[in-house]
Design a protein around this motif. Structure first.
Motif, PDB file in Angstrom:
ATOM      1  N   VAL A 182       7.490  -4.697 -11.175  1.00 24.88           N
ATOM      2  CA  VAL A 182       8.169  -4.626  -9.884  1.00 24.88           C
ATOM      3  C   VAL A 182       8.618  -3.197  -9.585  1.00 24.88           C
ATOM      4  CG1 VAL A 182      10.439  -5.238 -10.827  1.00 24.88           C
ATOM      5  CG2 VAL A 182       9.921  -5.710  -8.417  1.00 24.88           C
ATOM      6  N   GLY A 183       9.014  -2.449 -10.621  1.00 24.67           N
ATOM      7  CA  GLY A 183       9.405  -1.065 -10.399  1.00 24.67           C
ATOM      8  C   GLY A 183       8.245  -0.215  -9.927  1.00 24.67           C
ATOM      9  N   GLU A 184       7.056  -0.468 -10.478  1.00 26.63           N
ATOM     10  CA  GLU A 184       5.861   0.247 -10.037  1.00 26.63           C
ATOM     11  C   GLU A 184       5.531  -0.110  -8.597  1.00 26.63           C
ATOM     12  OE1 GLU A 184       3.768   0.256 -14.505  1.00 26.63           O
ATOM     13  OE2 GLU A 184       3.197  -1.241 -12.987  1.00 26.63           O
ATOM     14  N   LEU A 185       5.698  -1.371  -8.262  1.00 24.78           N
ATOM     15  CA  LEU A 185       5.387  -1.853  -6.921  1.00 24.78           C
ATOM     16  C   LEU A 185       6.242  -1.168  -5.863  1.00 24.78           C
ATOM     17  CD1 LEU A 185       3.985  -4.065  -5.073  1.00 24.78           C
ATOM     18  CD2 LEU A 185       6.039  -5.430  -5.507  1.00 24.78           C
ATOM     19  N   VAL A 186       7.563  -1.202  -6.048  1.00 28.48           N
ATOM     20  CA  VAL A 186       8.446  -0.682  -4.997  1.00 28.48           C
ATOM     21  C   VAL A 186       8.455   0.839  -4.944  1.00 28.48           C
ATOM     22  CG1 VAL A 186       9.896  -2.737  -5.041  1.00 28.48           C
ATOM     23  CG2 VAL A 186      10.497  -0.783  -6.490  1.00 28.48           C
ATOM     24  N   SER A 187       7.935   1.499  -5.965  1.00 22.95           N
ATOM     25  CA  SER A 187       7.910   2.967  -5.951  1.00 22.95           C
ATOM     26  C   SER A 187       6.654   3.522  -5.275  1.00 22.95           C
ATOM     27  CB  SER A 187       7.989   3.514  -7.379  1.00 22.95           C
ATOM     28  OG  SER A 187       6.811   3.200  -8.111  1.00 22.95           O
ATOM     29  N   LEU A 188       5.721   2.666  -4.898  1.00 20.90           N
ATOM     30  CA  LEU A 188       4.476   3.139  -4.294  1.00 20.90           C
ATOM     31  C   LEU A 188       4.726   3.772  -2.928  1.00 20.90           C
ATOM     32  CD1 LEU A 188       2.047   0.160  -5.080  1.00 20.90           C
ATOM     33  CD2 LEU A 188       2.110   2.409  -6.189  1.00 20.90           C
ATOM     34  N   ASP A 189       3.990   4.841  -2.668  1.00 22.01           N
ATOM     35  CA  ASP A 189       3.978   5.476  -1.350  1.00 22.01           C
ATOM     36  C   ASP A 189       2.596   5.307  -0.732  1.00 22.01           C
ATOM     37  OD1 ASP A 189       6.636   6.451  -1.459  1.00 22.01           O
ATOM     38  OD2 ASP A 189       5.975   8.155  -2.687  1.00 22.01           O
ATOM     39  N   VAL A 190       2.522   5.440   0.566  1.00 22.68           N
ATOM     40  CA  VAL A 190       1.238   5.301   1.259  1.00 22.68           C
ATOM     41  C   VAL A 190       0.230   6.314   0.719  1.00 22.68           C
ATOM     42  CG1 VAL A 190       0.055   5.402   3.488  1.00 22.68           C
ATOM     43  CG2 VAL A 190       2.348   4.414   3.338  1.00 22.68           C
ATOM     44  N   CYS A 191       0.701   7.524   0.400  1.00 27.64           N
ATOM     45  CA  CYS A 191      -0.204   8.565  -0.084  1.00 27.64           C
ATOM     46  C   CYS A 191      -0.769   8.266  -1.469  1.00 27.64           C
ATOM     47  CB  CYS A 191       0.491   9.921  -0.082  1.00 27.64           C
ATOM     48  SG  CYS A 191       1.919  10.025  -1.192  1.00 27.64           S
ATOM     49  N   ASP A 192      -0.235   7.254  -2.157  1.00 21.49           N
ATOM     50  CA  ASP A 192      -0.756   6.885  -3.477  1.00 21.49           C
ATOM     51  C   ASP A 192      -2.070   6.113  -3.375  1.00 21.49           C
ATOM     52  OD1 ASP A 192       1.424   8.012  -4.835  1.00 21.49           O
ATOM     53  OD2 ASP A 192       2.616   6.181  -4.580  1.00 21.49           O
ATOM     54  N   VAL A 193      -2.383   5.624  -2.188  1.00 20.95           N
ATOM     55  CA  VAL A 193      -3.599   4.831  -1.978  1.00 20.95           C
ATOM     56  C   VAL A 193      -4.745   5.763  -1.615  1.00 20.95           C
ATOM     57  CG1 VAL A 193      -4.653   3.000  -0.607  1.00 20.95           C
ATOM     58  CG2 VAL A 193      -2.211   2.885  -1.186  1.00 20.95           C
ATOM     59  N   GLY A 194      -5.901   5.524  -2.232  1.00 19.25           N
ATOM     60  CA  GLY A 194      -7.046   6.380  -1.935  1.00 19.25           C
ATOM     61  C   GLY A 194      -8.355   5.701  -2.277  1.00 19.25           C
ATOM     62  N   VAL A 195      -9.405   6.510  -2.410  1.00 24.61           N
ATOM     63  CA  VAL A 195     -10.751   6.035  -2.760  1.00 24.61           C
ATOM     64  C   VAL A 195     -11.260   6.895  -3.899  1.00 24.61           C
ATOM     65  CG1 VAL A 195     -13.120   5.675  -1.980  1.00 24.61           C
ATOM     66  CG2 VAL A 195     -11.213   5.281  -0.397  1.00 24.61           C
ATOM     67  N   GLU A 196     -11.746   6.260  -4.971  1.00 22.27           N
ATOM     68  CA  GLU A 196     -12.289   6.975  -6.112  1.00 22.27           C
ATOM     69  C   GLU A 196     -13.598   6.337  -6.542  1.00 22.27           C
ATOM     70  OE1 GLU A 196      -9.511   7.994  -9.286  1.00 22.27           O
ATOM     71  OE2 GLU A 196      -7.887   7.157  -8.057  1.00 22.27           O
ATOM     72  N   ARG A 197     -14.678   7.120  -6.478  1.00 17.33           N
ATOM     73  CA  ARG A 197     -15.999   6.666  -6.924  1.00 17.33           C
ATOM     74  C   ARG A 197     -16.372   5.317  -6.307  1.00 17.33           C
ATOM     75  NH1 ARG A 197     -16.217   8.334 -13.380  1.00 17.33           N
ATOM     76  NH2 ARG A 197     -15.736  10.547 -13.080  1.00 17.33           N
ATOM     77  N   GLY A 198     -16.103   5.201  -5.033  1.00 14.51           N
ATOM     78  CA  GLY A 198     -16.472   3.986  -4.317  1.00 14.51           C
ATOM     79  C   GLY A 198     -15.467   2.852  -4.421  1.00 14.51           C
ATOM     80  N   HIS A 199     -14.382   3.057  -5.153  1.00 16.17           N
ATOM     81  CA  HIS A 199     -13.358   2.018  -5.311  1.00 16.17           C
ATOM     82  C   HIS A 199     -12.127   2.366  -4.480  1.00 16.17           C
ATOM     83  CE1 HIS A 199     -15.302   0.056  -8.803  1.00 16.17           C
ATOM     84  NE2 HIS A 199     -15.651   1.281  -9.161  1.00 16.17           N
ATOM     85  N   ARG A 200     -11.596   1.408  -3.755  1.00 13.40           N
ATOM     86  CA  ARG A 200     -10.251   1.581  -3.209  1.00 13.40           C
ATOM     87  C   ARG A 200      -9.309   1.561  -4.411  1.00 13.40           C
ATOM     88  NH1 ARG A 200      -9.582  -0.205   2.120  1.00 13.40           N
ATOM     89  NH2 ARG A 200      -7.440   0.582   1.942  1.00 13.40           N
ATOM     90  N   SER A 201      -8.364   2.457  -4.451  1.00 20.21           N
ATOM     91  CA  SER A 201      -7.530   2.571  -5.644  1.00 20.21           C
ATOM     92  C   SER A 201      -6.099   2.948  -5.278  1.00 20.21           C
ATOM     93  CB  SER A 201      -8.103   3.623  -6.598  1.00 20.21           C
ATOM     94  OG  SER A 201      -8.061   4.912  -5.994  1.00 20.21           O
ATOM     95  N   VAL A 202      -5.233   2.853  -6.288  1.00 16.76           N
ATOM     96  CA  VAL A 202      -3.843   3.270  -6.124  1.00 16.76           C
ATOM     97  C   VAL A 202      -3.420   3.997  -7.384  1.00 16.76           C
ATOM     98  CG1 VAL A 202      -2.929   1.074  -7.006  1.00 16.76           C
ATOM     99  CG2 VAL A 202      -1.496   2.495  -5.538  1.00 16.76           C
ATOM    100  N   ARG A 203      -2.699   5.096  -7.211  1.00 16.70           N
ATOM    101  CA  ARG A 203      -2.162   5.870  -8.325  1.00 16.70           C
ATOM    102  C   ARG A 203      -0.642   5.743  -8.323  1.00 16.70           C
ATOM    103  NH1 ARG A 203      -5.328   9.866 -10.867  1.00 16.70           N
ATOM    104  NH2 ARG A 203      -7.475   9.926 -10.112  1.00 16.70           N
ATOM    105  N   PHE A 204      -0.054   5.683  -9.505  1.00 22.80           N
ATOM    106  CA  PHE A 204       1.394   5.558  -9.605  1.00 22.80           C
ATOM    107  C   PHE A 204       1.837   6.009 -10.986  1.00 22.80           C
ATOM    108  CE2 PHE A 204      -0.676   1.603 -10.714  1.00 22.80           C
ATOM    109  CZ  PHE A 204      -0.077   1.217 -11.899  1.00 22.80           C
ATOM    110  N   THR A 205       3.142   6.117 -11.158  1.00 27.86           N
ATOM    111  CA  THR A 205       3.709   6.471 -12.455  1.00 27.86           C
ATOM    112  C   THR A 205       4.166   5.201 -13.147  1.00 27.86           C
ATOM    113  OG1 THR A 205       4.455   8.617 -11.636  1.00 27.86           O
ATOM    114  CG2 THR A 205       5.479   7.799 -13.651  1.00 27.86           C
ATOM    115  N   GLY A 206       3.618   4.940 -14.315  1.00 29.52           N
ATOM    116  CA  GLY A 206       3.938   3.727 -15.051  1.00 29.52           C
ATOM    117  C   GLY A 206       5.108   3.917 -15.991  1.00 29.52           C
ATOM    118  N   LYS A 207       5.328   2.923 -16.821  1.00 26.37           N
ATOM    119  CA  LYS A 207       6.418   2.960 -17.786  1.00 26.37           C
ATOM    120  C   LYS A 207       6.232   4.141 -18.730  1.00 26.37           C
ATOM    121  CE  LYS A 207       9.014  -0.302 -20.647  1.00 26.37           C
ATOM    122  NZ  LYS A 207       9.041  -1.703 -21.158  1.00 26.37           N
ATOM    123  N   GLY A 208       7.335   4.811 -19.050  1.00 26.28           N
ATOM    124  CA  GLY A 208       7.258   5.971 -19.913  1.00 26.28           C
ATOM    125  C   GLY A 208       6.786   7.225 -19.208  1.00 26.28           C
TER     126      GLY A 208
END
Length: 314
Positions: free
Chosen positions: A166-192
Motif C-alpha cells: 500500500v505504501g508503494e501504491l500511494v507513493s506513485l506519481d504520474v511520471c512513474d508510468v512509462g513504456v519499456e521495450r514494448g511494455h507499459r510499466s511503472v517505476r517506484f521505490t520499494g521497501k528498503g
C-alpha cells in the motif's frame, strides 16, 4: 575510549533528535520510517516510566521491555502483541542503538543480544483472499459509478494484478508510468529504498488510462481536492468493497490481503518462486513462501512428480 555523554555529543539534543538523525540515515519507506519512529518512542516512554536513562540501558532492561510488550494488549487490535510486532520493535531499537554506537554515544548496543521472540516464518497474520474473492472484489470495483469510480478500479487493479504494498501504491506519481521495450510499466521505490519496476497488465493499463484521462503530472492517486490519496483511504476502500462483494471477514481485510493473494495465485498458476520473489521485491525467498497460502497443499507434493517420472521411464 570512554563514550561521550549524549549532552557532549549532541550539544543538548534529546533522544528524539537522535531518532530523526538515525531515520535520515536509513533507506526506508515512509510507512517503515513512521513505524520505527513509534517503536523507539515506545522504548523511550518505557524508559521514562521506569526512570531509566536510555544511554545507560543494558540488555536486561531491553529484555524487561520486551516481556512487558508481550504482556500488553495492542490498543488498535484489542489482542496481545504478536511475536512479529515485538521482534520488529526490538530490531528497530537495535538499529537505533547501533547508530548511537557509531556516534560514540554508547560503548555497547544493549539491544543486540536481547532475547527476541521466535517468529514463525511460516505464518502471517494477514487475512488472505481466495482467487474467487479477488474476482468478486474486482467486480465490485467495476460496478462503482460516480466521480471516484475510475480511481477505485485503478486502485484495485494495481493491488490485485501487481501485488503492490500500500505504501508503494500511494507513493506513485504520474511520471512513474512509462513504456519499456514494448511494455507499459511503472517505476517506484520499494521497501528498503530499492528501485523497482513492474509491467502493467492490459487491465491495469486500461484502468490507468481511463482514470488519468490525459493528466500528465502530480500524484497518481488523488483526492477530490487534488492531494495525494493516503494509505488509510485505501484500507477503507478495500474493506468497503469487500463488504459490498459479500466477502467474509471484510472488516479485517487490508490491501496486504491482495498482496498475499497475488503470491498464492501466481504460484498456483506455475510461476517460478524466484519470479514471484522478484515481482514482490523480497530479499529472502522464505518471505515469498510465507505469502504463498497454498504451499502446504498436498496436490503440490513433489512425491507425485517423482512417481510420475519413474512411471514414464518404465
Amino acid at each position: 575510549m570512554t563514550p561521550r555523554s549524549a549532552r557532549e555529543l549532541s550539544d543538548g539534543r534529546s533522544p528524539v533528535d537522535f531518532t530523526e538523525a538515525w531515520l535520515r540515515n536509513r533507506r526506508l519507506s515512509a510507512h517503515t520510517r513512521s513505524a520505527y519512529r513509534r517503536d523507539v518512542a515506545d522504548w523511550l516512554a518505557w524508559c521514562a516510566a521506569t526512570d531509566l536513562e536510555p544511554l545507560r540501558a543494558t540488555f536486561l532492561h531491553v529484555n524487561a521491555w520486551a516481556r512487558a510488550l508481550e504482556s500488553e494488549v495492542d490498543g488498535r487490535t484489542g489482542r496481545p502483541r504478536s511475536p512479529a510486532t515485538v521482534a520488529r520493535k526490538l530490531s528497530a531499537l537495535s538499529s537505533w542503538y547501533a547508530f548511537l554506537l557509531k556516534l560514540g554515544a554508547i560503548a555497547t548496543n544493549p539491544a543486540a543480544d536481547a532475547d527476541r521472540p521466535r517468529v514463525d516464518r511460516d505464518h502471517s497474520a494477514t487475512v488472505g483472499l481466495a482467487p474467487e474473492e479477488v474476482d468478486a472484489l474486482v467486480a465490485a470495483a467495476a460496478a462503482h459509478r460516480g466521480p471516484t469510480a475510475a480511481r477505485t478500479r485503478l486502485v484495485v487493479a494495481l493491488l490485485a494484478d501487481l501485488g503492490l504494498r500500500v505504501g508503494e501504491l500511494v507513493s506513485l506519481d504520474v511520471c512513474d508510468v512509462g513504456v519499456e521495450r514494448g511494455h507499459r510499466s511503472v517505476r517506484f521505490t520499494g521497501k528498503g529504498g530499492r528501485p523497482r519496476r513492474r509491467a502493467l497488465t492490459p487491465g491495469v493499463a486500461a484502468a490507468l488510462d481511463a482514470y488519468l484521462d490525459g493528466r500528465t503530472e502530480g500524484p497518481l492517486l488523488v483526492t477530490s481536492t487534488g492531494s495525494r490519496m493516503d494509505r488509510h483511504a485505501v484500507f477503507r476502500l478495500i474493506r468497503r468493497l469487500a463488504a459490498e462483494a459479500g466477502i467474509p471477514g471484510a472488516a479485517r481485510l487490508s490491501p496486504h490481503s491482495l498482496r498475499h493473494a497475488f503470491a498464492t495465485t501466481a504460484r498456483a498458476e506455475g510461476v517460478p518462486l524466484e519470479d514471484v520473489q522478484d515481482a514482490m521485491g523480497h530479499a529472502d525467498p522464505r518471505t515469498t513462501r510465507r505469502y504463498d497460502r497454498d504451499r502446504h497443499n498436498l496436490d503440490r507434493d513433489p512425491a507425485y512428480a517423482i512417481w510420475a517420472a519413474r512411471a514414464r521411464r518404465r
